[in-house]
Motif scaffolding. Structure first.
Motif: not given
Length: 413
Positions: A324-328, A330-335
């Protein structure tokens, strides 16, 4: 009666008769057969052991299940033992005793006893038991525990490291060491194969994690934990961030541990804290609001547990949150980050807010250092409450800035 025993003679004897009959073998002294009234032919060996005044008679087997040739061979071995002063019956009983003792001290049996008697009362019981059942019992379960060597342990740890799981290897070594340390006095082991084995030598020096979530990451986590689609994991992650507790301390919290929500006081029992001391956690207003939502909105929860309790799957919840975080974002996962990083973020945040170090340490359930632990028995409950309230207010300013002071956040990196 003494005769030359033969298969033909034995077959002729195998018939019912009025009285039992015994025949001694002419070929092997001390060996013979006995025929019962029912016609059952049994072989026996009989001799007086050296140093004994009484002869010993031992059944060798039944004909035809045992052939005459095999019966003579077995009888000869028994007669030699008797001649040497050994009672084969006592020897056999001792062998049976040793075999039973060996079966009772296989690694699998010892491991089950260790789990039942030692692990079950530990705070991390489920983790230790799972590791033992996954890594140790399938590998060594049928072996006598005394047969397991240092080389066996090293081979196991090396295999786990080679699979790309160094921390799992380190934990496995720790639990294996505990098991053998517990077993040494109980099973009369000469030594533990884990002696002189250190994790730093087999796995490498453990590097302490230093991951602290940034303000933008905190805001992203908060956004990803709102809404009905996050009902399963949202409150759990928000409370971890606000309270800085360990995942098991919160995951298995029951409503009985909370005095009442108006008082805002949660007491974690000693069996679930790392220090094995009860931990009082003051609940800040945002934390109380999250808990009230469970009662008001009837969000998913166990019968007695606050947040899904024993049913919550930490890894699965983390995966759903990350997605869900990656989707919010912009498709970028946090480290990469872990649940424990929320605890570290809370502790670091307390220091950023100027909370005294000893108060901040008490907030996350650490004991006071040195002699303070012995002589300063004050609980600092009021100071801890102010600290948690300050941290919660800081988090709220991050996730919901006051109107007129909103600063657009770039995507978390």
């Amino acid at each position: 009666m003494k005769r030359a025993l033969s298969d033909r003679l034995l077959r002729s004897l195998a018939r019912p008769r009025a009285t039992p009959q015994e025949i001694w073998d002419q070929q092997l002294r001390g060996f013979g057969c006995r025929v019962s009234k029912q016609g059952v032919v049994s072989f026996f060996a009989m001799r007086r052991p050296r140093g004994s005044a009484k002869s010993i008679r031992i059944k060798v087997g039944d004909f035809p299940a045992m052939s005459l040739v095999e019966a003579r061979q077995r009888a000869r071995a028994l007669l030699v033992e008797l001649q040497d002063g050994v009672d084969p019956r006592a020897r056999k009983a001792e062998e049976a005793r040793l075999a039973a003792a060996e079966r009772a001290s296989t690694f699998g049996v010892v491991a089950e006893a260790f789990i039942a008697r030692h692990v079950v009362s530990r705070r991390t019981a489920r983790e230790i038991e799972a590791r033992i059942r996954r890594e140790l019992i399938p590998r060594w379960g049928e072996r006598p525990i005394a047969s397991i060597t240092r080389a066996d342990v090293i081979s196991l740890i090396d295999e786990i490291v080679d699979r790309g799981h160094p921390e799992a290897a380190r934990q496995t070594l720790t639990y294996t060491r505990r098991l053998f340390r517990w077993a040494v006095p109980r099973y009369d082991l000469q030594y533990a194969p884990t002696d002189h084995l250190a994790g730093k030598d087999l796995v490498g020096v453990k590097k302490p994690r230093q991951r602290v979530l940034s303000d933008s990451e905190i805001a992203l986590i908060w956004r990803a934990t709102e809404g009905p689609e996050a009902a399963y994991f949202g409150p759990f992650f928000r409370l971890l961030l606000l309270l800085g507790v360990r995942r098991r301390e919160l995951g298995r919290a029951t409503w009985l541990e909370i005095d009442n929500l108006d008082a805002g006081r949660w007491t974690i029992p000693p069996e679930r804290t790392k220090t094995e001391d009860p931990l009082v956690v003051p609940l800040s207003p945002p934390a109380v609001n999250i808990l009230r939502a469970f009662l008001r909105e009837k969000l998913p929860r166990g019968k007695d547990y606050v947040i899904n309790g024993a049913q919550i799957h930490y890894a699965r919840a983390k995966q759903r949150l990350d997605a869900h975080m990656t989707k919010l974002n912009g498709g970028r996962a946090i480290p990469h980050w872990t649940l424990h990083d929320l605890r570290r973020t809370c502790r670091t945040g307390l220091s950023r807010l100027g909370i005294a170090p000893h108060i901040a340490e008490l907030c996350i359930g650490h004991r006071q250092a040195g002699l303070h632990r012995v002589y300063d028995l004050h609980k600092f409950d009021a100071e801890k409450r102010r600290a948690f309230d300050a941290w919660a207010a800081h988090v709220m300013r991050i996730v919901a800035p006051p109107e007129g002071r909103v600063v657009p956040l770039r995507p978390a990196t």
